[in-house]
Design a protein around this motif. Structure first.
Motif, PDB file in Angstrom:
ATOM      1  N   ALA A   1      -3.442  -9.813  29.539  1.00 55.04           N
ATOM      2  CA  ALA A   1      -2.992 -10.892  28.760  1.00 55.04           C
ATOM      3  C   ALA A   1      -3.733 -11.977  28.420  1.00 55.04           C
ATOM      4  N   MET A   2      -4.775 -12.462  29.391  1.00 58.77           N
ATOM      5  CA  MET A   2      -5.645 -13.496  29.456  1.00 58.77           C
ATOM      6  C   MET A   2      -6.564 -12.993  28.223  1.00 58.77           C
TER       7      MET A   2
ATOM      8  N   LEU B   1      -1.374 -16.483  39.975  1.00 56.68           N
ATOM      9  CA  LEU B   1       0.101 -16.961  41.094  1.00 56.68           C
ATOM     10  C   LEU B   1      -0.772 -18.129  41.739  1.00 56.68           C
ATOM     11  N   LYS B   2      -2.109 -18.495  41.705  1.00 51.19           N
ATOM     12  CA  LYS B   2      -2.384 -19.586  42.455  1.00 51.19           C
ATOM     13  C   LYS B   2      -2.286 -20.770  41.258  1.00 51.19           C
ATOM     14  N   LEU B   3      -2.058 -20.392  40.054  1.00 50.71           N
ATOM     15  CA  LEU B   3      -1.880 -21.334  39.085  1.00 50.71           C
ATOM     16  C   LEU B   3      -3.189 -22.017  38.586  1.00 50.71           C
TER      17      LEU B   3
ATOM     18  N   LEU C   1      -3.303 -21.949  34.787  1.00 52.34           N
ATOM     19  CA  LEU C   1      -2.500 -22.856  34.260  1.00 52.34           C
ATOM     20  C   LEU C   1      -3.182 -24.067  33.890  1.00 52.34           C
ATOM     21  N   HIS C   2      -4.002 -24.721  34.856  1.00 50.03           N
ATOM     22  CA  HIS C   2      -4.729 -25.899  34.849  1.00 50.03           C
ATOM     23  C   HIS C   2      -5.849 -25.678  33.707  1.00 50.03           C
ATOM     24  N   VAL C   3      -6.579 -24.680  33.783  1.00 54.92           N
ATOM     25  CA  VAL C   3      -7.444 -24.439  32.905  1.00 54.92           C
ATOM     26  C   VAL C   3      -7.026 -24.432  31.381  1.00 54.92           C
ATOM     27  N   LEU C   4      -5.676 -23.620  31.197  1.00 54.88           N
ATOM     28  CA  LEU C   4      -5.220 -23.728  29.817  1.00 54.88           C
ATOM     29  C   LEU C   4      -4.614 -24.801  29.486  1.00 54.88           C
ATOM     30  N   HIS C   5      -4.026 -25.678  30.477  1.00 53.92           N
ATOM     31  CA  HIS C   5      -3.797 -27.111  30.237  1.00 53.92           C
ATOM     32  C   HIS C   5      -4.831 -27.842  29.634  1.00 53.92           C
ATOM     33  N   ALA C   6      -5.863 -27.857  30.282  1.00 50.65           N
ATOM     34  CA  ALA C   6      -7.183 -28.663  29.862  1.00 50.65           C
ATOM     35  C   ALA C   6      -7.538 -28.055  28.441  1.00 50.65           C
ATOM     36  N   ALA C   7      -7.169 -26.811  28.340  1.00 54.20           N
ATOM     37  CA  ALA C   7      -7.545 -26.534  26.834  1.00 54.20           C
ATOM     38  C   ALA C   7      -6.524 -26.776  25.719  1.00 54.20           C
TER      39      ALA C   7
ATOM     40  N   CYS D   1       4.586 -27.294  35.913  1.00 47.05           N
ATOM     41  CA  CYS D   1       4.623 -27.572  34.335  1.00 47.05           C
ATOM     42  C   CYS D   1       5.306 -29.113  34.072  1.00 47.05           C
ATOM     43  N   ASN D   2       6.393 -29.312  35.223  1.00 46.43           N
ATOM     44  CA  ASN D   2       6.787 -30.681  34.909  1.00 46.43           C
ATOM     45  C   ASN D   2       5.773 -31.473  35.370  1.00 46.43           C
ATOM     46  N   ALA D   3       4.932 -31.314  36.370  1.00 43.79           N
ATOM     47  CA  ALA D   3       3.867 -32.445  36.815  1.00 43.79           C
ATOM     48  C   ALA D   3       2.760 -32.631  35.801  1.00 43.79           C
TER      49      ALA D   3
END
Length: 368
Positions: free
Chosen positions: A106-107, A158-160, A163-169, A213-215
């Motif tokens: 997936a990644m 699962l540790k998310l 998510l943080h890396v993708l958000h930064a991207a 995601c909200n945060a």
């Protein structure tokens, strides 16, 4: 030279890029397309094909400008469809879901599509936007305003951390599921007729993903998610509920469409639903037939307006991910749909809301 209206603001002297839009076109923002996935098949020429024109996809830059598309959610679906475990017709009719997808493939798939999106951005005709303000700036500058969207949370660990890396991207919109299960929730099958109230709700990890995601300011897309998962998002999220590309179950009994109580929940949070043009999610008989008339789409718009009000309805084509009605065909045909709304008696201010303003509003209230 045409004047371009962006969320009620007139750009009196738009840049030369906008001269390509027809004077009569109403600018629109699209809630969902799978164009990056389709472009991947074109290898090293994919970015050039998007910028210069490409008959193999529903969206390219020349046709987008012809039709008045000023931006959209550019989906990244992991992995390419040919690798996703396609079901037989019998398995679909039985309501089975494709096999779950592991994190690593997936990644890899998401990385390929993200690289392509940023390669297109380097051409100077598209901007990957990170908030509503940058969307408005890109539109005013004559650039295609793109939101980085992932359809299915399989590339989230699962540790998310990812998510943080993708958000930064640049990730700003996430569909928790496609029509399969993952570590966070369960999607709906492609069975017809059927109800989305099937399968378990979000896992604990799924609820944690919603809160994070909200945060971060990542919009949560409810399209493809089953009813139990929808309830859990509604109970967990503090942001407006959004389904980027879904229709009305009462008019087409496909589990991809929204039940009355789901529409009521979206309205209560001042959320938005993007009209999906996929013929199988529009027709009363659920058939995939290109000879589907615009009247069928307008019927869903009528029902969405009644359920959600004028601020809750938008466009979510599913271009490059589904069979389109022949009167639309591709992105250059969207003005035909907008004209059908005008012909139905919707005033131009309402059509402009549906076409553009409602997406800008909900992006501001969910992403920032």
């Amino acid at each position: 030279m045409p004047r371009i209206e962006v969320a009620g603001e007139i750009v009196a002297n738009p840049p030369n890029n906008f001269e390509r839009f027809p004077v009569s076109a109403i600018p629109f923002f699209d809630g969902h397309n799978d164009t990056l996935l389709r472009l991947l098949d074109q290898g090293d020429d994919a970015a050039t094909a998007f910028v210069e024109g490409n008959a193999k996809t529903d969206i390219d830059l020349p046709r987008a400008r012809e039709g008045g598309m000023v931006g959209g959610f550019f989906a990244m679906f992991p992995p390419p469809l040919k690798s996703s475990g396609t079901l037989t017709a019998t398995e679909r009719n039985e309501g089975k879901l494709p096999a779950e997808l592991e994190f690593e493939p997936a990644m890899r798939s998401i990385n390929s599509m993200a690289r392509l999106l940023y390669k297109i951005e380097q051409s100077g005709v598209l901007r990957v936007c990170r908030n509503a303000g940058s969307l408005r700036e890109a539109i005013a500058a004559g650039e295609m305003a793109a939101l980085f969207h992932i359809e299915g949370a399989e590339p989230i660990d699962l540790k998310l951390d990812s998510l943080h890396v993708l958000h930064a991207a640049g990730l700003r919109s996430l569909g928790l599921t496609w029509s399969r299960a993952n570590a966070f929730g369960t999607g709906v099958p492609f069975k017809f007729p059927a109800d989305p109230d099937i399968g378990p709700g979000l896992t604990d990890a799924g609820k944690a993903l919603v809160r994070e995601c909200n945060a971060l300011g990542v919009l949560i897309d409810l399209s493809h998610l089953n009813a139990a998962g929808f309830r859990d998002v509604a109970a967990t999220s503090q942001k407006p509920l959004v389904a980027t590309h879904s229709n009305v179950h009462a008019l087409c009994a496909h589990p991809r469409n929204l039940l009355d109580w789901q529409l009521a929940a979206i309205r209560e949070t001042k959320g938005v639903v993007g009209l999906n043009y996929a013929v199988g999610f529009l027709r009363e008989d659920g058939q995939f037939r290109a000879d589907t008339e615009l009247e069928v789409l307008v019927r869903h718009v009528d029902a969405l307006l009644e359920a959600l009000g004028e601020d809750g309805v938008a466009l979510g084509s599913d271009f490059d991910g589904a069979m389109m009605p022949r009167p639309i065909k591709d992105v250059a045909g969207v003005p035909n749909l907008l004209q059908a709304m005008l012909d139905k008696g919707y005033g131009e201010p309402l059509v402009r809301k549906i076409a553009l303003d409602n997406w800008l509003s909900v992006v501001e209230r969910t992403i920032g």
